[in-house]
Design a protein around this motif. Structure first.
Motif, PDB file in Angstrom:
ATOM      1  N   MET A   6       0.878  -1.214   0.054  1.00 37.06           N
ATOM      2  CA  MET A   6       0.030  -0.122  -0.030  1.00 37.06           C
ATOM      3  C   MET A   6       0.854   1.357  -0.019  1.00 37.06           C
ATOM      4  O   MET A   6       1.677   1.478   0.851  1.00 37.06           O
ATOM      5  N   SER A   7       0.680   2.360  -0.807  1.00 31.26           N
ATOM      6  CA  SER A   7       1.446   3.289  -0.979  1.00 31.26           C
ATOM      7  C   SER A   7       1.137   4.366   0.242  1.00 31.26           C
ATOM      8  O   SER A   7       0.210   4.039   0.963  1.00 31.26           O
ATOM      9  N   SER A   8       2.159   5.354   0.374  1.00 31.36           N
ATOM     10  CA  SER A   8       2.060   6.072   1.584  1.00 31.36           C
ATOM     11  C   SER A   8       0.837   7.195   1.305  1.00 31.36           C
ATOM     12  O   SER A   8      -0.007   7.335   2.172  1.00 31.36           O
ATOM     13  N   THR A   9       0.606   7.506   0.003  1.00 29.09           N
ATOM     14  CA  THR A   9      -0.592   8.554  -0.232  1.00 29.09           C
ATOM     15  C   THR A   9      -2.006   7.653   0.232  1.00 29.09           C
ATOM     16  O   THR A   9      -2.819   8.264   0.839  1.00 29.09           O
ATOM     17  N   LEU A  10      -2.040   6.378   0.021  1.00 31.85           N
ATOM     18  CA  LEU A  10      -3.282   5.716   0.275  1.00 31.85           C
ATOM     19  C   LEU A  10      -3.440   5.717   1.914  1.00 31.85           C
ATOM     20  O   LEU A  10      -4.534   5.567   2.264  1.00 31.85           O
ATOM     21  N   LYS A  11      -2.292   5.174   2.279  1.00 32.45           N
ATOM     22  CA  LYS A  11      -2.321   5.005   3.775  1.00 32.45           C
ATOM     23  C   LYS A  11      -2.833   6.367   4.581  1.00 32.45           C
ATOM     24  O   LYS A  11      -3.427   6.266   5.577  1.00 32.45           O
ATOM     25  N   ILE A  12      -2.169   7.549   4.150  1.00 32.99           N
ATOM     26  CA  ILE A  12      -2.617   8.732   4.579  1.00 32.99           C
ATOM     27  C   ILE A  12      -4.123   9.083   4.382  1.00 32.99           C
ATOM     28  O   ILE A  12      -4.794   9.504   5.349  1.00 32.99           O
ATOM     29  N   ALA A  13      -4.655   8.629   3.132  1.00 29.15           N
ATOM     30  CA  ALA A  13      -5.955   8.902   2.918  1.00 29.15           C
ATOM     31  C   ALA A  13      -7.038   7.924   3.721  1.00 29.15           C
ATOM     32  O   ALA A  13      -8.047   8.374   4.239  1.00 29.15           O
ATOM     33  N   LEU A  14      -6.479   6.643   3.876  1.00 33.53           N
ATOM     34  CA  LEU A  14      -7.120   5.965   4.932  1.00 33.53           C
ATOM     35  C   LEU A  14      -7.251   6.563   6.079  1.00 33.53           C
ATOM     36  O   LEU A  14      -8.416   6.399   7.147  1.00 33.53           O
ATOM     37  N   GLY A  15      -6.189   7.044   6.632  1.00 39.20           N
ATOM     38  CA  GLY A  15      -5.927   7.765   8.054  1.00 39.20           C
ATOM     39  C   GLY A  15      -6.849   8.740   8.263  1.00 39.20           C
ATOM     40  O   GLY A  15      -7.609   9.142   9.138  1.00 39.20           O
ATOM     41  N   SER A  16      -7.426   9.691   7.056  1.00 36.61           N
ATOM     42  CA  SER A  16      -8.370  10.674   7.062  1.00 36.61           C
ATOM     43  C   SER A  16      -9.763  10.110   7.415  1.00 36.61           C
ATOM     44  O   SER A  16     -10.351  11.038   8.053  1.00 36.61           O
ATOM     45  N   ILE A  17      -9.964   8.916   6.683  1.00 35.91           N
ATOM     46  CA  ILE A  17     -11.357   8.538   7.341  1.00 35.91           C
ATOM     47  C   ILE A  17     -11.322   8.346   8.561  1.00 35.91           C
ATOM     48  O   ILE A  17     -12.481   8.566   9.291  1.00 35.91           O
ATOM     49  N   LEU A  18     -10.643   7.633   9.282  1.00 34.24           N
ATOM     50  CA  LEU A  18     -10.654   7.379  10.745  1.00 34.24           C
ATOM     51  C   LEU A  18     -10.677   8.492  11.706  1.00 34.24           C
ATOM     52  O   LEU A  18     -11.487   8.589  12.601  1.00 34.24           O
ATOM     53  N   VAL A  19      -9.845   9.670  11.213  1.00 30.99           N
ATOM     54  CA  VAL A  19      -9.711  10.825  12.087  1.00 30.99           C
ATOM     55  C   VAL A  19     -11.076  11.510  11.747  1.00 30.99           C
ATOM     56  O   VAL A  19     -11.499  12.086  12.618  1.00 30.99           O
ATOM     57  N   GLY A  20     -11.561  11.416  10.567  1.00 27.77           N
ATOM     58  CA  GLY A  20     -12.891  12.279  10.446  1.00 27.77           C
ATOM     59  C   GLY A  20     -14.116  11.679  11.168  1.00 27.77           C
ATOM     60  O   GLY A  20     -14.871  12.372  11.849  1.00 27.77           O
ATOM     61  N   LEU A  21     -14.012  10.169  11.054  1.00 31.05           N
ATOM     62  CA  LEU A  21     -15.216   9.629  12.076  1.00 31.05           C
ATOM     63  C   LEU A  21     -15.040   9.890  13.533  1.00 31.05           C
ATOM     64  O   LEU A  21     -15.957  10.459  14.194  1.00 31.05           O
ATOM     65  N   VAL A  22     -13.865   9.980  13.827  1.00 30.37           N
ATOM     66  CA  VAL A  22     -13.430  10.487  15.273  1.00 30.37           C
ATOM     67  C   VAL A  22     -14.110  11.878  15.574  1.00 30.37           C
ATOM     68  O   VAL A  22     -14.730  12.213  16.572  1.00 30.37           O
ATOM     69  N   VAL A  23     -13.399  12.664  14.871  1.00 27.75           N
ATOM     70  CA  VAL A  23     -14.096  14.042  14.972  1.00 27.75           C
ATOM     71  C   VAL A  23     -15.492  14.469  14.822  1.00 27.75           C
ATOM     72  O   VAL A  23     -16.079  15.092  15.581  1.00 27.75           O
ATOM     73  N   LEU A  24     -16.195  13.748  13.810  1.00 23.75           N
ATOM     74  CA  LEU A  24     -17.269  13.840  13.418  1.00 23.75           C
ATOM     75  C   LEU A  24     -18.036  13.349  15.020  1.00 23.75           C
ATOM     76  O   LEU A  24     -19.154  14.045  15.266  1.00 23.75           O
ATOM     77  N   GLY A  25     -17.815  12.234  15.290  1.00 23.79           N
ATOM     78  CA  GLY A  25     -18.396  12.011  16.739  1.00 23.79           C
ATOM     79  C   GLY A  25     -18.366  12.781  17.815  1.00 23.79           C
ATOM     80  O   GLY A  25     -19.264  13.205  18.636  1.00 23.79           O
ATOM     81  N   LEU A  26     -17.071  13.631  18.056  1.00 23.43           N
ATOM     82  CA  LEU A  26     -17.052  14.428  19.022  1.00 23.43           C
ATOM     83  C   LEU A  26     -17.792  15.716  18.820  1.00 23.43           C
ATOM     84  O   LEU A  26     -18.325  16.188  19.879  1.00 23.43           O
ATOM     85  N   LYS A  27     -17.819  16.148  17.539  1.00 20.69           N
ATOM     86  CA  LYS A  27     -18.401  17.257  17.580  1.00 20.69           C
ATOM     87  C   LYS A  27     -20.031  17.024  17.302  1.00 20.69           C
ATOM     88  O   LYS A  27     -20.822  18.048  17.701  1.00 20.69           O
ATOM     89  N   THR A  28     -20.491  16.087  16.915  1.00 24.90           N
ATOM     90  CA  THR A  28     -21.908  15.823  17.288  1.00 24.90           C
ATOM     91  C   THR A  28     -22.468  15.529  18.512  1.00 24.90           C
ATOM     92  O   THR A  28     -23.406  16.069  19.085  1.00 24.90           O
ATOM     93  N   LEU A  29     -21.569  15.049  19.466  1.00 23.13           N
ATOM     94  CA  LEU A  29     -21.746  15.063  20.938  1.00 23.13           C
ATOM     95  C   LEU A  29     -21.828  16.347  21.615  1.00 23.13           C
ATOM     96  O   LEU A  29     -22.816  16.735  22.267  1.00 23.13           O
ATOM     97  N   ALA A  30     -20.796  17.379  20.903  1.00 22.08           N
ATOM     98  CA  ALA A  30     -20.764  18.702  21.572  1.00 22.08           C
ATOM     99  C   ALA A  30     -22.097  19.194  21.277  1.00 22.08           C
ATOM    100  O   ALA A  30     -22.613  20.160  22.105  1.00 22.08           O
ATOM    101  N   TRP A  31     -22.617  19.347  19.982  1.00 25.94           N
ATOM    102  CA  TRP A  31     -23.948  19.864  19.694  1.00 25.94           C
ATOM    103  C   TRP A  31     -24.862  19.352  20.525  1.00 25.94           C
ATOM    104  O   TRP A  31     -25.881  20.198  20.599  1.00 25.94           O
TER     105      TRP A  31
END
Length: 295
Positions: A1-26
């Protein structure tokens, strides 16, 4: 797996965590400004998924149907991201307009803002990762994702400040008013991402600094030739396409002309590793006495 793809997959994980936190705050506060922050995070997750798909397609090798490769797939992802950002901004503006006509108090502001702050810090860290590695890997999808997150970080800071002021002053109208400002900022961010990506789809030339480097290399490494003219460049993802006409003395042998071309190509690739170079060799009577003169 390329570095670019690994980072892109990491974005999905980070995005889900941030979405959960911000939804809870709202949910804890009922703040429409914090809702606007959460809505933008749903776009982050969607665009991260789009980036993964685009990067996988862009990394496919050239084939009979796509002899120049699939590199432009990343630009389509960035355009899609711009569209989704604009849609999120319009949703935020719509919700804020409803609330601004009937302002409502905010509850649980302290814990809600603390949770939102954690999400903001996480976004800030990941944003720097995306932009730094996106530029190093020359990935439009990662850079676009990073720039979007940067606007998210800035708007999150403004949201938290505004919600705090709203609670301290009792001016509940500040909450939807701030959400509208966030929406306008996101709208502008989406337009910039789309404009940048569309220029890539239109075969925009490389930046002036890169073009100057290319010209210097040709001038320095084309010893034995007379000039290079009709230089053209374009970029698609990590690949830079370079083509030009190289004028040599009419008595130059095919072998010697080939050696000059190899020397130029090797030097260009040392500066632009993923460059694809096409050189058309011409005799001296085709000289235009313009373009790149060999030193």
């Amino acid at each position: 797996m390329s570095s670019t793809l690994k980072i892109a997959l990491g974005s999905i994980l980070v995005g889900l965590v941030v979405l959960g936190l911000k939804t809870l705050a709202w949910q804890m506060t009922g703040s429409v400004a914090l809702l606007s922050d959460a809505l933008e995070s749903t776009v982050n997750v969607a665009t991260a998924l789009a980036a993964v798909i685009a990067i996988r397609v862009a990394q496919r090798p050239a084939d009979q149907g796509h002899p120049y490769g699939h590199h432009k797939a990343e630009f389509f992802s960035a355009v899609l991201e711009g569209v989704l950002i604009i849609v999120a901004a319009l949703l935020i503006l719509h919700e804020a307009w409803i609330v601004i006509q009937n302002p409502r108090p905010i509850s649980g502001a302290g814990p809600g803002l603390a949770i939102n702050a954690v999400a903001g810090v996480l976004n800030a860290v990941w944003c720097s990762v995306l932009i730094r590695h996106g530029r190093r890997l020359r990935s439009p999808a990662l850079v676009a994702d990073g720039k979007h997150l940067l606007s998210d970080v800035i708007s999150s800071g403004g949201v938290m400040l505004g919600v705090g002021l709203s609670v301290l002053t009792g001016w509940w109208v500040l909450d939807p008013a701030l959400a509208m400002l966030v929406g306008v900022n996101i709208l502008w961010s989406g337009w910039k991402v789309m404009a940048s990506s569309l220029s890539g789809l239109m075969d925009e030339a490389v930046p002036d600094k890169t073009l100057a480097t290319i010209k210097d290399i040709i001038s320095d490494k084309a010893t034995g030739a007379i000039e290079a003219h009709d230089l053209r460049t374009r970029h698609a993802g990590i690949v830079t396409f370079i083509d030009f006409h190289l004028v040599v003395d009419g008595q130059t042998t095919v072998c010697d002309a080939h050696e000059i071309c190899d020397r130029i190509e090797a030097s260009l690739k040392s500066h632009l590793p993923d460059a694809q170079i096409t050189i058309h060799v011409e005799p001296e009577h085709h000289a235009k006495h313009s373009g790149v003169l060999v030193i």
